[in-house]
Design a protein around this motif. Structure first.
Motif, PDB file in Angstrom:
ATOM      1  N   GLN A 293     -16.611  -8.666 -20.608  1.00  0.00           N
ATOM      2  CA  GLN A 293     -15.598  -7.939 -19.837  1.00  0.00           C
ATOM      3  C   GLN A 293     -14.951  -6.858 -20.692  1.00  0.00           C
ATOM      4  O   GLN A 293     -14.687  -5.743 -20.215  1.00  0.00           O
ATOM      5  CB  GLN A 293     -14.532  -8.930 -19.332  1.00  0.00           C
ATOM      6  CG  GLN A 293     -13.526  -8.329 -18.360  1.00  0.00           C
ATOM      7  CD  GLN A 293     -14.170  -7.885 -17.072  1.00  0.00           C
ATOM      8  OE1 GLN A 293     -15.021  -8.579 -16.522  1.00  0.00           O
ATOM      9  NE2 GLN A 293     -13.763  -6.725 -16.569  1.00  0.00           N
ATOM     10  N   GLU A 294     -14.714  -7.175 -21.958  1.00  0.00           N
ATOM     11  CA  GLU A 294     -14.123  -6.199 -22.872  1.00  0.00           C
ATOM     12  C   GLU A 294     -15.054  -5.002 -23.069  1.00  0.00           C
ATOM     13  O   GLU A 294     -14.618  -3.848 -23.069  1.00  0.00           O
ATOM     14  CB  GLU A 294     -13.841  -6.868 -24.221  1.00  0.00           C
ATOM     15  CG  GLU A 294     -13.089  -5.992 -25.205  1.00  0.00           C
ATOM     16  CD  GLU A 294     -12.796  -6.705 -26.506  1.00  0.00           C
ATOM     17  OE1 GLU A 294     -12.578  -6.007 -27.512  1.00  0.00           O
ATOM     18  OE2 GLU A 294     -12.811  -7.961 -26.511  1.00  0.00           O
ATOM     19  N   PHE A 295     -16.375  -5.280 -23.207  1.00  0.00           N
ATOM     20  CA  PHE A 295     -17.348  -4.191 -23.344  1.00  0.00           C
ATOM     21  C   PHE A 295     -17.382  -3.337 -22.088  1.00  0.00           C
ATOM     22  O   PHE A 295     -17.448  -2.096 -22.164  1.00  0.00           O
ATOM     23  CB  PHE A 295     -18.737  -4.777 -23.617  1.00  0.00           C
ATOM     24  CG  PHE A 295     -19.842  -3.758 -23.559  1.00  0.00           C
ATOM     25  CD1 PHE A 295     -20.031  -2.848 -24.593  1.00  0.00           C
ATOM     26  CD2 PHE A 295     -20.675  -3.688 -22.451  1.00  0.00           C
ATOM     27  CE1 PHE A 295     -21.043  -1.899 -24.529  1.00  0.00           C
ATOM     28  CE2 PHE A 295     -21.692  -2.743 -22.384  1.00  0.00           C
ATOM     29  CZ  PHE A 295     -21.872  -1.847 -23.424  1.00  0.00           C
ATOM     30  N   SER A 296     -17.333  -3.980 -20.921  1.00  0.00           N
ATOM     31  CA  SER A 296     -17.360  -3.242 -19.658  1.00  0.00           C
ATOM     32  C   SER A 296     -16.150  -2.317 -19.535  1.00  0.00           C
ATOM     33  O   SER A 296     -16.260  -1.180 -19.084  1.00  0.00           O
ATOM     34  CB  SER A 296     -17.391  -4.231 -18.489  1.00  0.00           C
ATOM     35  OG  SER A 296     -17.371  -3.559 -17.257  1.00  0.00           O
ATOM     36  N   GLU A 297     -14.985  -2.807 -19.964  1.00  0.00           N
ATOM     37  CA  GLU A 297     -13.771  -1.991 -19.900  1.00  0.00           C
ATOM     38  C   GLU A 297     -13.856  -0.811 -20.867  1.00  0.00           C
ATOM     39  O   GLU A 297     -13.446   0.306 -20.534  1.00  0.00           O
ATOM     40  CB  GLU A 297     -12.554  -2.862 -20.217  1.00  0.00           C
ATOM     41  CG  GLU A 297     -12.256  -3.897 -19.134  1.00  0.00           C
ATOM     42  CD  GLU A 297     -11.163  -4.860 -19.545  1.00  0.00           C
ATOM     43  OE1 GLU A 297     -10.683  -4.732 -20.713  1.00  0.00           O
ATOM     44  OE2 GLU A 297     -10.792  -5.731 -18.746  1.00  0.00           O
ATOM     45  N   LEU A 299     -16.623   0.631 -21.868  1.00  0.00           N
ATOM     46  CA  LEU A 299     -17.613   1.550 -21.300  1.00  0.00           C
ATOM     47  C   LEU A 299     -16.993   2.385 -20.189  1.00  0.00           C
ATOM     48  O   LEU A 299     -17.221   3.599 -20.100  1.00  0.00           O
ATOM     49  CB  LEU A 299     -18.810   0.753 -20.766  1.00  0.00           C
ATOM     50  CG  LEU A 299     -19.986   1.570 -20.226  1.00  0.00           C
ATOM     51  CD1 LEU A 299     -20.569   2.466 -21.320  1.00  0.00           C
ATOM     52  CD2 LEU A 299     -21.060   0.649 -19.667  1.00  0.00           C
ATOM     53  N   THR A 300     -16.178   1.752 -19.369  1.00  0.00           N
ATOM     54  CA  THR A 300     -15.504   2.473 -18.282  1.00  0.00           C
ATOM     55  C   THR A 300     -14.567   3.539 -18.842  1.00  0.00           C
ATOM     56  O   THR A 300     -14.506   4.658 -18.328  1.00  0.00           O
ATOM     57  CB  THR A 300     -14.712   1.488 -17.399  1.00  0.00           C
ATOM     58  OG1 THR A 300     -15.612   0.505 -16.876  1.00  0.00           O
ATOM     59  CG2 THR A 300     -14.041   2.212 -16.241  1.00  0.00           C
ATOM     60  N   GLU A 305     -13.251   9.189 -19.900  1.00  0.00           N
ATOM     61  CA  GLU A 305     -12.885  10.233 -20.848  1.00  0.00           C
ATOM     62  C   GLU A 305     -13.899  11.388 -20.817  1.00  0.00           C
ATOM     63  O   GLU A 305     -13.544  12.561 -20.887  1.00  0.00           O
ATOM     64  CB  GLU A 305     -12.794   9.650 -22.254  1.00  0.00           C
ATOM     65  CG  GLU A 305     -11.582   8.762 -22.473  1.00  0.00           C
ATOM     66  CD  GLU A 305     -11.606   8.116 -23.840  1.00  0.00           C
ATOM     67  OE1 GLU A 305     -12.542   8.416 -24.622  1.00  0.00           O
ATOM     68  OE2 GLU A 305     -10.674   7.348 -24.145  1.00  0.00           O
ATOM     69  N   GLY A 306     -15.178  11.023 -20.679  1.00  0.00           N
ATOM     70  CA  GLY A 306     -16.216  12.054 -20.610  1.00  0.00           C
ATOM     71  C   GLY A 306     -16.086  12.928 -19.379  1.00  0.00           C
ATOM     72  O   GLY A 306     -16.271  14.147 -19.423  1.00  0.00           O
ATOM     73  N   GLU A 307     -15.731  12.297 -18.246  1.00  0.00           N
ATOM     74  CA  GLU A 307     -15.568  13.045 -17.010  1.00  0.00           C
ATOM     75  C   GLU A 307     -14.362  14.012 -17.106  1.00  0.00           C
ATOM     76  O   GLU A 307     -14.411  15.141 -16.643  1.00  0.00           O
ATOM     77  CB  GLU A 307     -15.370  12.081 -15.843  1.00  0.00           C
ATOM     78  CG  GLU A 307     -16.632  11.307 -15.479  1.00  0.00           C
ATOM     79  CD  GLU A 307     -16.394  10.285 -14.376  1.00  0.00           C
ATOM     80  OE1 GLU A 307     -15.203  10.058 -14.049  1.00  0.00           O
ATOM     81  OE2 GLU A 307     -17.378   9.742 -13.849  1.00  0.00           O
ATOM     82  N   GLN A 308     -13.271  13.553 -17.748  1.00  0.00           N
ATOM     83  CA  GLN A 308     -12.094  14.406 -17.909  1.00  0.00           C
ATOM     84  C   GLN A 308     -12.400  15.584 -18.811  1.00  0.00           C
ATOM     85  O   GLN A 308     -11.949  16.704 -18.577  1.00  0.00           O
ATOM     86  CB  GLN A 308     -10.934  13.577 -18.481  1.00  0.00           C
ATOM     87  CG  GLN A 308     -10.412  12.539 -17.506  1.00  0.00           C
ATOM     88  CD  GLN A 308      -9.346  11.652 -18.146  1.00  0.00           C
ATOM     89  OE1 GLN A 308      -9.011  11.829 -19.320  1.00  0.00           O
ATOM     90  NE2 GLN A 308      -8.836  10.710 -17.378  1.00  0.00           N
TER      91      GLN A 308
END
Length: 311
Positions: A293-297, A299-300, A305-308
């Motif tokens: 779950q920590e990895f998924s968060e 990654l999200t 950040e990349g989209e911004q």
């Protein structure tokens, strides 16, 4: 269906048999215990005759205030052919009317020196354990860092060999080949070995070994609560296996669900280490740490950040 008798109670709690010896093998089919206070007052409409009847100082104090005719009538109704037994607490003396009625109907009358509350608690716990629903599962049960891990899988997949490796790493074997599972309560499953197979492990090509004799008493356990199931299956190239661990599969035994993890088996994989880490990771999840779950968060966050940045 599992049953217990007054004879079992005599052996387990060292009770004293006062009357009704011919009925000591009557089956006790429920863990519920009745204290017949309202019956002593004469109300038998809803008398639970199939339960063990526990008589303490309160019931006998009221009973002594009754007339001789009422005493005889109450005890006659209390001792039915369905009643599995009557227990007196605090070392109390049984009334003559009780002994007479019990002998007539074959109801065993037992006596304990424990207080009524202590006696009720201990007998209830014993009956709940003995009368709990039970089933047998083909697999191996090992205690790994305090987590009861049930290892299942097809015949010859390597369950026993993996269990042997885990024992060598300091973990404790509960059962091999067949695991007897009892549902102690709504969310508790406890695994035991069949008496015939206790402490034994079958290794193909080697035969049957006694784990306690080879590795010592610290390498075995008589029972363990089951928290996790590891299902071993031969590696299927066409099947997509979970690589992150975000989805949690469940396995249902009786009314209880436990976490199930499917581990593919192929040459070169150290199953003992994988199962050991799976147990530690399961323990961490129960403490609130979920690496997947920590990895998924993370990654999200990186994606957002990349989209911004692109904007």
């Amino acid at each position: 269906m599992a049953t217990v008798t007054a004879s079992d109670m005599l052996e387990r709690f060292q009770f004293e048999l006062l009357a009704g010896e011919e009925g000591i093998y009557r089956p006790i089919t429920t863990s519920d215990i009745s204290r017949p206070g309202i019956e002593m007052a004469g109300f038998f409409t809803y008398y639970p005759a199939r339960r063990l009847q526990l008589i303490g100082r309160t019931e006998l104090s009221f009973y002594k205030q009754l007339s001789d005719q009422e005493k005889e009538e109450r005890m006659t109704k209390l001792c039915t052919y369905d009643t599995p037994g009557i227990i007196l607490s605090r070392g109390l003396e049984p009334p003559e009317e009780l002994v007479k009625a019990a002998e007539a109907t074959g109801v065993p009358v037992l006596r304990s020196t424990l207080t009524t509350t202590q006696l009720s608690s201990r007998v209830t716990n014993f009956l709940e354990g003995e009368l709990a629903p039970v089933t047998a599962v083909h697999g191996v049960l090992v205690d790994i860092y305090g987590i009861g891990v049930l290892i299942t899988g097809g015949s010859g997949v390597g369950k026993s060999e993996t269990a042997l490796d885990l024992v060598r790493r300091g973990h404790r074997l509960v059962a091999d080949d067949s695991v007897e599972i009892r549902q102690q309560n709504e969310d508790t499953l406890v695994g035991h070995p069949p008496p015939l197979l206790q402490h034994l492990l079958e290794i193909r090509g080697l035969g049957i070994i006694n784990v306690m004799t080879l590795f010592g008493a610290g390498a075995v356990r008589p029972f363990k609560r089951i928290s996790l199931c590891i299902d071993l299956e031969l590696w299927d190239q066409k099947k997509a296996y979970d690589r992150l661990g975000l989805e949690e599969e469940k396995m249902k035994i009786f009314d209880t669900e436990i976490t199930k993890i499917t581990v593919p088996v192929r040459p070169g994989r150290n199953l003992a280490v994988i199962i050991e880490v799976a147990a530690m990771n399961f323990r961490l999840k129960r403490l609130g740490f979920n690496a997947a779950q920590e990895f998924s968060e993370r990654l999200t966050e990186v994606i957002e950040e990349g989209e911004q940045t692109n904007y």
